[in-house]
Design a protein around this motif. Structure first.
Motif, mmCIF file in Angstrom:
data_model
loop_
_atom_site.group_PDB
_atom_site.id
_atom_site.type_symbol
_atom_site.label_atom_id
_atom_site.label_comp_id
_atom_site.label_asym_id
_atom_site.label_seq_id
_atom_site.Cartn_x
_atom_site.Cartn_y
_atom_site.Cartn_z
ATOM 1 N N GLU A 169 0.609 -8.653 -10.903
ATOM 2 C CA GLU A 169 -0.236 -9.854 -10.761
ATOM 3 C C GLU A 169 0.130 -10.628 -9.497
ATOM 4 O OE1 GLU A 169 0.090 -12.019 -14.423
ATOM 5 O OE2 GLU A 169 -0.625 -10.348 -15.613
ATOM 6 N N ALA A 170 0.349 -9.875 -8.408
ATOM 7 C CA ALA A 170 0.776 -10.501 -7.149
ATOM 8 C C ALA A 170 -0.388 -11.242 -6.487
ATOM 9 C CB ALA A 170 1.302 -9.435 -6.208
ATOM 10 N N GLU A 171 -0.085 -12.410 -5.978
ATOM 11 C CA GLU A 171 -1.105 -13.228 -5.291
ATOM 12 C C GLU A 171 -1.171 -12.874 -3.807
ATOM 13 O OE1 GLU A 171 -2.906 -15.948 -6.520
ATOM 14 O OE2 GLU A 171 -2.243 -15.534 -8.564
ATOM 15 N N THR A 172 -0.016 -12.486 -3.269
ATOM 16 C CA THR A 172 0.026 -12.195 -1.825
ATOM 17 C C THR A 172 0.693 -10.843 -1.561
ATOM 18 O OG1 THR A 172 2.105 -13.403 -1.676
ATOM 19 C CG2 THR A 172 0.129 -14.603 -1.028
ATOM 20 N N ARG A 173 0.361 -10.292 -0.416
ATOM 21 C CA ARG A 173 1.001 -9.061 0.058
ATOM 22 C C ARG A 173 1.023 -9.159 1.576
ATOM 23 N NH1 ARG A 173 4.210 -4.973 -1.299
ATOM 24 N NH2 ARG A 173 3.288 -4.893 -3.369
ATOM 25 N N ARG A 174 2.185 -8.932 2.150
ATOM 26 C CA ARG A 174 2.363 -8.995 3.604
ATOM 27 C C ARG A 174 1.801 -10.293 4.198
ATOM 28 N NH1 ARG A 174 0.321 -2.741 4.051
ATOM 29 N NH2 ARG A 174 2.205 -1.779 3.244
ATOM 30 N N GLY A 175 2.038 -11.384 3.494
ATOM 31 C CA GLY A 175 1.695 -12.710 4.018
ATOM 32 C C GLY A 175 0.246 -13.143 3.857
ATOM 33 N N VAL A 176 -0.601 -12.271 3.336
ATOM 34 C CA VAL A 176 -1.996 -12.679 3.112
ATOM 35 C C VAL A 176 -2.363 -12.447 1.638
ATOM 36 C CG1 VAL A 176 -2.719 -12.161 5.492
ATOM 37 C CG2 VAL A 176 -2.972 -10.407 3.734
ATOM 38 N N ALA A 177 -3.530 -12.986 1.224
ATOM 39 C CA ALA A 177 -3.946 -12.801 -0.172
ATOM 40 C C ALA A 177 -4.032 -11.308 -0.489
ATOM 41 C CB ALA A 177 -5.293 -13.464 -0.388
ATOM 42 N N SER A 178 -3.504 -10.914 -1.639
ATOM 43 C CA SER A 178 -3.578 -9.498 -2.030
ATOM 44 C C SER A 178 -5.036 -9.155 -2.372
ATOM 45 C CB SER A 178 -2.668 -9.244 -3.231
ATOM 46 O OG SER A 178 -3.037 -10.097 -4.289
ATOM 47 N N ILE A 234 15.974 -12.585 -3.109
ATOM 48 C CA ILE A 234 16.824 -13.734 -3.461
ATOM 49 C C ILE A 234 17.232 -14.530 -2.223
ATOM 50 C CG2 ILE A 234 19.014 -14.413 -4.536
ATOM 51 C CD1 ILE A 234 18.782 -11.622 -6.041
ATOM 52 N N THR A 235 17.523 -13.825 -1.131
ATOM 53 C CA THR A 235 18.086 -14.531 0.030
ATOM 54 C C THR A 235 17.035 -15.181 0.931
ATOM 55 O OG1 THR A 235 18.082 -12.494 1.327
ATOM 56 C CG2 THR A 235 20.129 -13.026 0.192
ATOM 57 N N GLN A 236 15.820 -14.638 0.951
ATOM 58 C CA GLN A 236 14.839 -15.127 1.932
ATOM 59 C C GLN A 236 13.801 -16.049 1.290
ATOM 60 O OE1 GLN A 236 15.427 -14.245 5.207
ATOM 61 N NE2 GLN A 236 17.226 -13.371 4.216
ATOM 62 N N ASP A 237 13.141 -16.853 2.132
ATOM 63 C CA ASP A 237 12.103 -17.717 1.569
ATOM 64 C C ASP A 237 10.721 -17.075 1.725
ATOM 65 O OD1 ASP A 237 11.384 -18.154 4.177
ATOM 66 O OD2 ASP A 237 12.548 -19.997 4.343
ATOM 67 N N GLU A 238 9.743 -17.731 1.117
ATOM 68 C CA GLU A 238 8.386 -17.183 1.045
ATOM 69 C C GLU A 238 7.793 -16.851 2.427
ATOM 70 O OE1 GLU A 238 5.881 -19.249 -1.678
ATOM 71 O OE2 GLU A 238 4.122 -18.047 -1.134
ATOM 72 N N LYS A 239 8.126 -17.712 3.416
ATOM 73 C CA LYS A 239 7.556 -17.524 4.751
ATOM 74 C C LYS A 239 7.967 -16.163 5.338
ATOM 75 C CE LYS A 239 7.499 -20.466 8.499
ATOM 76 N NZ LYS A 239 8.108 -21.664 9.100
ATOM 77 N N ILE A 240 9.227 -15.834 5.151
ATOM 78 C CA ILE A 240 9.741 -14.563 5.684
ATOM 79 C C ILE A 240 9.240 -13.389 4.836
ATOM 80 C CG2 ILE A 240 11.857 -13.212 6.154
ATOM 81 C CD1 ILE A 240 12.463 -15.536 7.761
ATOM 82 N N LEU A 241 9.247 -13.564 3.521
ATOM 83 C CA LEU A 241 8.909 -12.445 2.625
ATOM 84 C C LEU A 241 7.414 -12.118 2.594
ATOM 85 C CD1 LEU A 241 11.071 -13.328 -0.518
ATOM 86 C CD2 LEU A 241 11.525 -11.507 1.120
#
Ligand code: FPP
Ligand code: MG
Length: 275
Positions: free
Chosen positions: A61-70, A184-191
């Motif tokens: 149920e992912a909302e995003t993938r590679r920084g854009v809407a899935s 765990i280590t990175q934030d949403e912007k990076i991931l």
């Protein structure tokens, strides 16, 4: 044409395909490093990987993938599943031309990665604290297709495919452990997707397994009860994400695998040079 251009040509008639962001293309990169003439094979494997991510985003149920809407978030689950099926079927249609041996290697990996995804879903229903089950699941879910990519590319070039398969397997396992650490280590912007999401989904990845091992039964209970609200769970223990990461064993394991991969690189270079 490089493998991304071949894929774009294969799926140009599907509007939704154009919305998909290109990934790192690791499997394609490995294939074309091993055999620079194998861009078509690389496009096929990257297409299979893409199809599996379209399905995975529906399951997660992912909302995003590679920084854009899935695709599932933008067009709904049906479109995402069917687009995945279209991409997967076309890839297999093209794979046949590579002969029985290569087709068997790649199709067996799809069989394994589908099993791995199912195991991932099952393991996330309860808190898994069994490291062997986690390792086996990530081998199937992620490493199997990377292993098969290296083996198939080696076979297409006349190299010893077993050696290359082992190299791909180790890279694949290390890659998934690192991916789980980055959650765990990175934030949403990076991931390009929400952070700390794995535990929220009930997935106890390696750092969590090590954390569980270190807790007394009362603290373990507190954390397990709060699955889905990891921050609250960890706060209840008076700890934060640093607690999870204070268990460096997960990093040690990736270091070990990296050393193995380095060692194998030397062997593979010798193999390529025919010595
Ligand atoms: C990502 O896992 C998922 C995979 C690497 C494999 C998923 C496989 C399937 C859904 C089976 C597909 C079957 C066919 C026939 C195409 P993740 O959720 O841990 O990674 P993420 O954070 O990138 O989503
Ligand atoms: Mg996912």
């Amino acid at each position: 044409m490089n493998y991304f251009e071949i894929m774009d040509e294969m799926f140009s008639e599907f509007e939704e395909y154009k919305e998909i962001q290109k990934g790192k293309g690791i499997r394609g990169k490995l294939i074309t490093i091993i055999n620079p003439d194998a861009h078509k094979l690389a496009a096929i494997v990257e297409s299979i990987h893409l199809a599996s991510l379209l399905h995975d985003d529906v399951i997660d149920e992912a909302e995003t993938r590679r920084g854009v809407a899935s695709i599932n978030a933008k067009y709904g689950d049906f479109t995402a599943v069917m687009l995945g099926d279209i991409i997967y079927s076309k890839a297999f249609f093209e794979l046949i031309d590579f002969g029985k041996d290569i087709a068997k290697i790649i199709s067996n990996a799809v069989y394994l990665l589908s099993q791995g995804e199912l195991e991932d879903v099952k393991l996330s229903k309860n808190i898994n604290t069994d490291k062997a089950k986690y390792m086996n699941m990530i081998y199937k879910k992620t490493a199997s297709l990377i292993e098969a990519s290296c083996a198939a590319a080696a076979l297409s070039k006349g190299y010893d495919s077993e050696k290359f398969a082992l190299y791909g397997k180790n890279i694949g396992i290390a890659f998934q452990i690192v991916d789980d650490l980055l959650d765990i280590t990175q934030d949403e912007k990076i991931l390009g997707k929400p952070s700390m999401h794995d535990f929220f989904e009930g997935k106890t990845t390696l750092p969590y397994i090590y954390l569980m091992e270190s807790l007394n039964s009362e603290d373990k209970e507190k954390l397990i009860k709060n699955t889905g609200i990891i921050k609250k769970g960890l706060n209840l223990l008076g700890r934060n994400r640093k607690t999870v990461l204070s268990h460096h064993k997960a990093f040690e394991l990736t270091d070990e695998l990296e050393a193995k991969v380095e060692e194998m690189l030397v062997c593979l270079k010798e193999e390529k040079n025919g010595s």
